[in-house]
Design an enzyme around this catalytic site. Structure first.
Site, mmCIF file in Angstrom:
data_model
loop_
_atom_site.group_PDB
_atom_site.id
_atom_site.type_symbol
_atom_site.label_atom_id
_atom_site.label_comp_id
_atom_site.label_asym_id
_atom_site.label_seq_id
_atom_site.Cartn_x
_atom_site.Cartn_y
_atom_site.Cartn_z
ATOM 1 C CB ALA A 159 9.904 2.338 -3.849
ATOM 2 C CE LYS A 160 5.286 -1.045 3.696
ATOM 3 N NZ LYS A 160 4.386 -2.049 3.145
ATOM 4 C CB ALA A 161 5.493 3.887 -3.754
ATOM 5 C CE1 TYR A 165 1.401 -2.687 -0.014
ATOM 6 C CE2 TYR A 165 2.663 -0.817 -0.800
ATOM 7 C CZ TYR A 165 2.595 -2.013 -0.115
ATOM 8 O OH TYR A 165 3.724 -2.540 0.463
#
Ligand code: PPE
Length: 309
Positions: A159-161, A165
């Protein structure tokens, strides 16, 4: 990367003035990193501005949301249309970077995200080269990070959550403070994963290698997939194979890929010169083809472009 503000940001169904696109300080995602997002680019073409693989990016946003159990109150088709409208409304005819985000808003606190309202916004602004014009032309210097990439059972690397980051930011700061341009993160098993916001490729003996995203904890990059197609069409074999750090040192060529970064040659890793220390011929060929493809100059890749008007 500094901002050039555009006029309007789309927030929960409305186009609002750039300066008015604000949220409450008790927004859930601000405290717990519980949002999902995308990075997309639009480019000028002879037939007007076009968004590169928009539908795939919006599909990945929904995949990320599914993993985090965030129920986006719009359909992918609606967000595709809104994104095109946003680029048109802001007259971003020379291209732009587009940042959709779905996040948990104001109304509930505490670690249970399920009762939270889901907000969605999309911003777009003109953005130059992410790792610098000099890097795109002559290559960048990488450092293997002392920070490890996530274990996919600790956080969902598919997932690009937003919260994930922190890991990339720590690695980025460490690399910049040590005088490098970018960091390489290794997975918990010691294999090469990716850079802070880009996938990695190496060239060895005329073949091209990139780590498999599922095992390495890297994001399944849309640029990575596009470059794999381009390289294959150019007649190269692209192999999904685990890499170790010394593979980076001994490669003939290396480059990274990402929407923001585009295709950037790597000229050094941990103070070892990669190849001859200049962008290699295969890297340059792929980079040139990618830049031509996103600008609608290659017929076979025109399907990747979604025109705004
Ligand atoms: N890995 C990571 C961790 C990542 O964030 C990106 C995109 C990629 C790989 C490449 O994916 P793709 O863009 O689909 O080829 N990083 C986005 C965010 C950069 C940022 O500064 O924020 C981007 O490139 O838009």
């Amino acid at each position: 990367m500094p901002f050039t503000a555009s006029e309007k940001i789309w927030m929960d169904g409305e186009f609002v003035d750039w300066d008015k696109a604000q949220i409450h300080v008790l927004t859930h995602s601000l405290h717990y990193g519980s949002g999902v997002f995308e990075g997309i680019r639009a480019y000028p073409t002879s037939a007007g501005v076009a968004i590169f693989r928009l539908t795939e990016h919006i599909a990945r946003l929904f995949t990320s949301a599914k993993v985090l159990m965030i129920d986006i109150p719009y359909s992918p088709e609606q967000l595709v249309e809104v994104t095109k409208e946003l680029v048109a409304v802001n007259a971003l005819d020379e291209g732009c970077y587009i940042r959709p985000i779905a996040y948990l808003g104001y109304g509930e606190m505490g670690l249970n995200p399920l009762p939270c309202p889901v907000n969605v916004s999309i911003a777009a602004w003109p953005w130059g080269t992410y790792l610098g014009d000099e890097g795109v032309a002559n290559g960048i210097r990488l450092k293997v990070s002392s920070w490890q990439r996530h274990d996919s059972n600790a956080v969902p690397t598919a997932a690009k959550a937003t919260g994930m980051y922190i890991n990339s930011s720590l690695a980025k700061v460490e690399a910049l403070k040590a005088g490098y341009d970018e960091a390489v993160l290794l997975a918990p098993d010691g294999r090469v994963s990716e850079c802070t916001g880009e996938n990695l490729f190496i060239v060895r003996g005329g073949r091209i290698f990139t780590p498999p995203t599922s095992e390495s904890g890297a994001l399944a990059g849309i640029t990575q997939a596009s470059v794999t197609t381009i390289a294959t069409d150019l007649g190269y074999e692209v192999v999904n194979e685990a890499l170790i750090r010394t593979d980076l040192y001994t490669a003939d060529e290396a480059f990274l890929t990402g929407t923001a970064a585009e295709v950037v040659p790597i000229r050094e890793v941990d103070d070892r010169t990669v190849g001859v220390g200049r962008p290699g011929p295969i890297t340059k060929q792929i980079q040139q083809t990618y830049f031509a493809a996103v600008r609608g100059e290659v017929d076979r890749y025109k399907d990747w472009l979604e025109h705004v008007r």
